[in-house]
Design an enzyme around this catalytic site. Structure first.
Site, PDB file in Angstrom:
ATOM      1  N   ARG A 103       0.870  -1.174   0.000  1.00 37.55           N
ATOM      2  CA  ARG A 103       0.000   0.000   0.000  1.00 37.55           C
ATOM      3  C   ARG A 103       0.908   1.225   0.000  1.00 37.55           C
ATOM      4  NH1 ARG A 103      -2.842   2.919   4.335  1.00 37.55           N
ATOM      5  NH2 ARG A 103      -4.764   3.864   3.528  1.00 37.55           N
ATOM      6  N   ASN A 105      -6.905   8.230   2.482  1.00 35.06           N
ATOM      7  CA  ASN A 105      -6.557   7.670   3.786  1.00 35.06           C
ATOM      8  C   ASN A 105      -7.360   8.323   4.904  1.00 35.06           C
ATOM      9  OD1 ASN A 105      -4.572   6.030   5.474  1.00 35.06           O
ATOM     10  ND2 ASN A 105      -4.271   8.073   6.338  1.00 35.06           N
ATOM     11  N   GLU A 106      -7.977   7.509   5.766  1.00 33.12           N
ATOM     12  CA  GLU A 106      -8.650   7.970   6.985  1.00 33.12           C
ATOM     13  C   GLU A 106      -9.353   9.305   6.763  1.00 33.12           C
ATOM     14  OE1 GLU A 106      -5.615   7.872   9.988  1.00 33.12           O
ATOM     15  OE2 GLU A 106      -5.280   5.710   9.757  1.00 33.12           O
ATOM     16  N   HIS A 163      -8.812   0.393   9.838  1.00 33.70           N
ATOM     17  CA  HIS A 163      -7.476   0.530  10.419  1.00 33.70           C
ATOM     18  C   HIS A 163      -7.573   0.168  11.895  1.00 33.70           C
ATOM     19  CE1 HIS A 163      -6.054   3.522   7.067  1.00 33.70           C
ATOM     20  NE2 HIS A 163      -6.492   2.367   6.605  1.00 33.70           N
ATOM     21  N   TYR A 203      -6.031  -0.019  15.450  1.00 35.70           N
ATOM     22  CA  TYR A 203      -5.036   0.376  16.449  1.00 35.70           C
ATOM     23  C   TYR A 203      -5.660   0.239  17.842  1.00 35.70           C
ATOM     24  CZ  TYR A 203      -2.225   1.860  12.495  1.00 35.70           C
ATOM     25  OH  TYR A 203      -1.498   1.861  11.337  1.00 35.70           O
ATOM     26  N   GLU A 252      -4.578  -1.057   7.705  1.00 34.42           N
ATOM     27  CA  GLU A 252      -3.437  -0.694   8.535  1.00 34.42           C
ATOM     28  C   GLU A 252      -3.623  -1.333   9.901  1.00 34.42           C
ATOM     29  OE1 GLU A 252      -2.826   3.961   7.078  1.00 34.42           O
ATOM     30  OE2 GLU A 252      -2.494   3.420   9.176  1.00 34.42           O
ATOM     31  N   TRP A 278       1.250  -1.539   8.984  1.00 34.24           N
ATOM     32  CA  TRP A 278       1.910  -0.215   8.957  1.00 34.24           C
ATOM     33  C   TRP A 278       3.153  -0.280   9.821  1.00 34.24           C
ATOM     34  CZ3 TRP A 278       0.564   4.194   6.241  1.00 34.24           C
ATOM     35  CH2 TRP A 278       1.331   5.318   6.527  1.00 34.24           C
TER      36      TRP A 278
END
Length: 533
Positions: free
Chosen positions: A76, A154-155, A221, A223, A250, A279
């Site tokens: 990516r 992205n985001e 994503h 986290y 990610e 990531w």
């Protein structure tokens, strides 16, 4: 850089079954079929890849080959649309990135990073601006549908204004399709990609229906919001149970907003054939440097996170399958690297020696070599190295050794053993090489450059200075040196001590280092001569 999540909450999932309608027109190249990502020939494509911050490190083009060598089947790639300080990635750069992906047999996921945290982060681009960018570089993308997935932005929302995500994302998809894009489109979740408000989860059917080709995949994503196995499985299953395609675009093993459960993410993704992209390769800053998989873009220096992601349980070395467009079969990689060349020895001293051998080749790339000592039927590991050379230390004077080499690939396959080389170390003391010895080591190498180190060891009597000389055989040059004074003459170098490291006691050692260039093909270890004063 990775963005941060400002808040998190746990909401009980209310799952509903959504029956997907057939697309109004067929997609081209990589596409969605029955909620799964597949290639044009119908072979399922489970992404196993790594994020690469290309727009900030455009000189690090060797990263594509190094990422492939881990066993990854995809990358990516971070691009810029011009709204943020890192500038615009022009069509020529996009074409070059795609070429690098294809050269290295990687599926290319291209993303615009300027949208990160829109509504909360100053200067962030809208999804509409991201679409403007994609249209401006469409010439580089047309015809690449078998190789490229287009990640719109992205985001695209932070923790403010995210209610607009559904409408803005659906409109962006419609504009791209109206402009003639036939690629698989990937859409990121809001809330800095983590969707803690479940905006993407609950509105995914509406967004999916906006794509007339039925060729959109959702990206979460993971986290700090996803710090338990239950949260990971509940979120991902909410998509797969409704036939909606999902990928973990990610994730990491730690983050400033919490400690994600990377083991659960990778385990669940593998068990349920869900793609994931970690990531990131290298170059993180702002306090999240621990998310670098390798240090300073050097594939030989993996971080704790990189080792876990690449070589750990359910990691890409064990689970990645090369795309069929490149000849991948969808079966586990069992092909071992070719046998390394028989090593040759140089700079043999009473306590060390340099070995070098012809490099191996492999279908997914050679990840390193292991040097072993052979004693009859017994093998003892001496050292591991990422390059086809090694500096051995700690040998015993007046001792006969036999060494050989194995190569290994990213999937853990090991080659057959190389031929052997016999090395006999001389007696210790101050007589050899006029009372000192020097050992040359390649500390690391990357595209066109390398770092070298030379250790000088004194004999049995004190010295006031030393000089090490050698001649390169492969066109190497030295560009910078520390702790030594070089007098070059063509391919030859004569390095003297500086004022603080010339006085050596009996058997004492010192080191000087340097940066150099090489031809990316051969960087053999030269034979050194050491004299002292």
């Amino acid at each position: 850089m990775r963005s941060r999540l400002g808040a998190a909450c746990v909401v009980t999932l209310l799952l509903s079954v959504f029956f997907m309608a057939e697309p109004a027109q067929a997609a081209t190249g990589i596409r969605i079929s029955s909620g799964r990502l597949v290639e044009a020939n119908g072979t399922e494509l489970v992404l196993r890849g790594i994020n690469h911050a290309h727009v900030w490190y455009q000189q690090q083009t060797s990263s594509f080959a190094n990422i492939k060598a881990t066993g990854a089947n995809s990358v990516r790639v971070v691009l810029g649309s011009g709204q943020r300080g890192w500038g615009t990635s022009p069509a020529s750069d996009v074409a070059n990135v795609i070429s690098l992906c294809k050269q290295n047999r990687l599926i290319c996921v291209l993303e615009v990073h300027d949208t990160t945290g829109y509504g909360e982060q100053s200067g962030a681009a809208t999804l509409a601006q991201a679409v403007d960018y994609w249209i401006s570089v469409q010439s580089a993308l047309t015809g690449q549908e078998n190789y490229v997935i287009l990640n719109i932005g992205n985001e695209p929302f932070g923790n403010q204004g995210y209610a607009a995500w559904t409408t803005d994302t659906a409109n962006a998809i419609r504009r791209l399709r109206s402009a003639g894009f036939q690629h698989t489109i990937m859409v990121d979740a809001p809330n800095w990609g983590q969707d803690w408000t479940f905006t993407m989860r609950d509105n995914a059917p509406t967004v999916y229906a906006a794509d007339t080709t039925g060729n959109t995949i959702f990206s979460i994503h993971m986290y700090g919001v996803f710090d338990t196995s239950a949260e990971v499985s509940a979120y991902l299953s909410s998509f797969t149970s409704r036939g909606l395609p999902i990928v973990v675009g990610e994730f990491g093993n730690n983050h400033s907003d919490g400690n994600p459960d990377e083991d659960a993410i990778m385990s669940y993704a593998q068990a349920n054939r869900i793609g994931y992209l970690g990531w990131s390769w290298s170059g993180n800053g702002g306090g999240v440097e621990y998310l670098d998989m390798v240090l300073n873009f050097n594939p030989a220096t993996r971080s704790e996170w990189g080792t876990r992601f690449i070589a750990g349980a359910n990691g890409i070395a064990a689970t990645s399958r090369e795309a069929s467009i490149y000849g991948g079969t969808g079966t586990p990689d069992t092909q071992a690297p070719t046998t390394p060349g028989t090593p040759t020895a140089s700079n043999v001293t009473s306590t060390g020696a340099n070995l070098a051998w012809t490099a191996s080749t492999d279908n997914v790339g050679v990840s390193g070599y292991t040097v072993v000592r052979v004693q009859g039927s017994t093998e003892t590991t001496v050292t591991s190295t990422a390059t086809n050379s090694a500096a051995l230390t700690g040998l015993t004077p007046s001792t006969a050794y036999t060494f050989a080499v194995y190569a290994r690939d990213a999937a853990g396959n090991r080659s057959t053993r190389s031929g052997t080389v016999n090395v006999t170390t001389p007696a210790g003391g101050g007589g050899g090489n006029n009372g000192c010895t020097a050992t040359y080591r390649i500390a690391g190498s990357w595209s066109g450059n390398f770092q070298g180190e030379v250790t000088v060891t004194n004999g049995t009597t004190a010295s006031t200075g030393w000089t090490v000389t050698w001649t390169y055989a492969n066109g190497q040059t030295i560009t910078q040196m520390w702790s030594g004074q070089d007098t070059p003459s063509g391919a030859s170098h004569s390095v003297r001590n500086v004022n603080y490291n010339g006085n050596l006691g009996p058997n004492a050692s010192t080191m000087f280092g340097f940066l150099g260039t090489w031809n990316n093909t051969t960087n053999s270890v030269p034979t050194l001569s050491c004299t002292r004063s």
